[in-house]
Design a protein around this motif. Structure first.
Motif, PDB file in Angstrom:
ATOM      1  N   LEU A  24       0.860  -1.182   0.000  1.00 39.63           N
ATOM      2  CA  LEU A  24       0.000   0.000   0.000  1.00 39.63           C
ATOM      3  C   LEU A  24       0.894   1.229   0.000  1.00 39.63           C
ATOM      4  N   ASP A  25       0.569   2.203  -0.835  1.00 43.98           N
ATOM      5  CA  ASP A  25       1.272   3.479  -0.791  1.00 43.98           C
ATOM      6  C   ASP A  25       0.637   4.325   0.295  1.00 43.98           C
ATOM      7  N   GLY A  26       1.469   5.019   1.064  1.00 40.02           N
ATOM      8  CA  GLY A  26       0.955   5.838   2.145  1.00 40.02           C
ATOM      9  C   GLY A  26       1.915   6.958   2.466  1.00 40.02           C
ATOM     10  N   ALA A  27       1.717   7.565   3.611  1.00 42.11           N
ATOM     11  CA  ALA A  27       2.571   8.668   4.040  1.00 42.11           C
ATOM     12  C   ALA A  27       2.841   8.541   5.527  1.00 42.11           C
ATOM     13  N   LEU A  28       4.065   8.866   5.894  1.00 46.14           N
ATOM     14  CA  LEU A  28       4.437   8.974   7.296  1.00 46.14           C
ATOM     15  C   LEU A  28       4.297  10.446   7.652  1.00 46.14           C
ATOM     16  N   ILE A  29       3.358  10.764   8.537  1.00 44.70           N
ATOM     17  CA  ILE A  29       3.097  12.141   8.952  1.00 44.70           C
ATOM     18  C   ILE A  29       3.768  12.354  10.303  1.00 44.70           C
ATOM     19  N   LEU A  30       4.577  13.397  10.391  1.00 44.44           N
ATOM     20  CA  LEU A  30       5.345  13.652  11.603  1.00 44.44           C
ATOM     21  C   LEU A  30       5.145  15.079  12.088  1.00 44.44           C
ATOM     22  N   THR A  31       4.947  15.241  13.391  1.00 49.74           N
ATOM     23  CA  THR A  31       4.895  16.573  14.001  1.00 49.74           C
ATOM     24  C   THR A  31       6.320  17.129  14.041  1.00 49.74           C
ATOM     25  N   SER A  32       6.467  18.389  14.398  1.00 52.50           N
ATOM     26  CA  SER A  32       7.797  18.993  14.487  1.00 52.50           C
ATOM     27  C   SER A  32       8.687  18.225  15.462  1.00 52.50           C
ATOM     28  N   ALA A  33       8.153  17.860  16.618  1.00 53.33           N
ATOM     29  CA  ALA A  33       8.931  17.111  17.608  1.00 53.33           C
ATOM     30  C   ALA A  33       9.328  15.738  17.059  1.00 53.33           C
ATOM     31  N   GLU A  34       8.423  15.092  16.349  1.00 56.43           N
ATOM     32  CA  GLU A  34       8.740  13.783  15.774  1.00 56.43           C
ATOM     33  C   GLU A  34       9.780  13.904  14.667  1.00 56.43           C
ATOM     34  N   LEU A  35       9.715  14.999  13.893  1.00 55.83           N
ATOM     35  CA  LEU A  35      10.731  15.230  12.860  1.00 55.83           C
ATOM     36  C   LEU A  35      12.120  15.355  13.484  1.00 55.83           C
ATOM     37  N   GLU A  36      12.214  16.087  14.583  1.00 54.09           N
ATOM     38  CA  GLU A  36      13.499  16.243  15.264  1.00 54.09           C
ATOM     39  C   GLU A  36      13.990  14.902  15.803  1.00 54.09           C
ATOM     40  N   ARG A  37      13.086  14.113  16.367  1.00 50.68           N
ATOM     41  CA  ARG A  37      13.459  12.800  16.894  1.00 50.68           C
ATOM     42  C   ARG A  37      13.914  11.871  15.770  1.00 50.68           C
ATOM     43  N   LEU A  38      13.212  11.895  14.643  1.00 49.05           N
ATOM     44  CA  LEU A  38      13.597  11.073  13.492  1.00 49.05           C
ATOM     45  C   LEU A  38      14.965  11.505  12.972  1.00 49.05           C
ATOM     46  N   HIS A  39      15.211  12.809  12.948  1.00 46.35           N
ATOM     47  CA  HIS A  39      16.513  13.314  12.499  1.00 46.35           C
ATOM     48  C   HIS A  39      17.628  12.780  13.395  1.00 46.35           C
ATOM     49  N   GLN A  40      17.423  12.807  14.704  1.00 43.52           N
ATOM     50  CA  GLN A  40      18.421  12.284  15.640  1.00 43.52           C
ATOM     51  C   GLN A  40      18.662  10.790  15.388  1.00 43.52           C
ATOM     52  N   GLN A  41      17.582  10.043  15.221  1.00 41.09           N
ATOM     53  CA  GLN A  41      17.708   8.600  15.044  1.00 41.09           C
ATOM     54  C   GLN A  41      18.395   8.260  13.723  1.00 41.09           C
ATOM     55  N   THR A  42      18.038   8.954  12.642  1.00 40.85           N
ATOM     56  CA  THR A  42      18.680   8.669  11.364  1.00 40.85           C
ATOM     57  C   THR A  42      20.137   9.133  11.367  1.00 40.85           C
ATOM     58  N   SER A  43      20.457  10.191  12.109  1.00 39.56           N
ATOM     59  CA  SER A  43      21.852  10.624  12.236  1.00 39.56           C
ATOM     60  C   SER A  43      22.681   9.533  12.904  1.00 39.56           C
ATOM     61  N   HIS A  44      22.120   8.899  13.936  1.00 35.97           N
ATOM     62  CA  HIS A  44      22.820   7.791  14.596  1.00 35.97           C
ATOM     63  C   HIS A  44      23.043   6.639  13.617  1.00 35.97           C
ATOM     64  N   LEU A  45      22.039   6.359  12.785  1.00 33.79           N
ATOM     65  CA  LEU A  45      22.167   5.285  11.791  1.00 33.79           C
ATOM     66  C   LEU A  45      23.248   5.606  10.760  1.00 33.79           C
ATOM     67  N   VAL A  46      23.282   6.840  10.288  1.00 26.36           N
ATOM     68  CA  VAL A  46      24.297   7.255   9.311  1.00 26.36           C
ATOM     69  C   VAL A  46      25.688   7.140   9.933  1.00 26.36           C
ATOM     70  N   ASN A  47      25.853   7.573  11.185  1.00 22.50           N
ATOM     71  CA  ASN A  47      27.139   7.464  11.870  1.00 22.50           C
ATOM     72  C   ASN A  47      27.563   6.002  12.017  1.00 22.50           C
ATOM     73  N   ALA A  48      26.630   5.140  12.380  1.00 24.38           N
ATOM     74  CA  ALA A  48      26.935   3.713  12.515  1.00 24.38           C
ATOM     75  C   ALA A  48      27.331   3.123  11.169  1.00 24.38           C
TER      76      ALA A  48
END
Length: 148
Positions: free
Chosen positions: A115-139
């Motif tokens: 199914l095609d869909g969308a991940l909708i994120l609030t500003s706080a969730e966007l910041e949290r996702l950025h932190q988590q993906t930054s950790h993944l990129v570093n790893a």
């Protein structure tokens, strides 16, 4: 959302009203609401061979049972998402008025369909996702021998 069908997905045909009528085919998994939601594999359908009713058998084997020939007690099993991946097309979009971001994703269901869909994120969730993906990129960089 656009659902892409696999050949083994239960069929639906237009019925009266707004809901589509479930018409099980041989091999489909169906829930029998007349049997307290018991789940079975359709092993015979009315009109094929000598069958005058639907015949179902538990997926792991066991005693078969019959369901009404009109199929009104049978319903499809809800498909469950196993994971989501980024969609190949489309870009992430930020809506400053709603203070939300939207990322196109593809949900993969346990029957093999998507199914095609969308991940909708609030500003706080966007910041949290950025932190988590930054950790993944570093790893990832560490795993390749680089230093973050």
């Amino acid at each position: 959302m656009t659902r892409q069908r696999s050949p083994h997905v239960p069929s639906r045909v237009a019925g009266l009203g707004t809901a589509a009528l479930f018409v099980p085919r041989l091999g489909d998994l169906a829930m029998d609401n007349a049997r307290d939601g018991r789940v079975g594999v359709v092993v015979a359908v009315p009109g094929e061979g000598s069958a005058t009713t639907y015949h179902l058998r538990p997926p792991g084997g066991g005693a078969p049972w019959s369901a009404l020939a009109d199929g009104t007690t049978l319903s499809p099993l809800p498909m469950k998402a196993t994971h989501a991946t980024l969609s190949a097309g489309g870009d992430a979009v930020y809506d400053p008025r709603a203070r939300q971001g939207s990322i196109p994703v593809k949900f993969h269901l346990d029957d093999g369909s998507t199914l095609d869909g969308a991940l909708i994120l609030t500003s706080a969730e966007l910041e949290r996702l950025h932190q988590q993906t930054s950790h993944l990129v570093n790893a990832h960089e560490r795993a390749l021998g680089g230093t973050p």
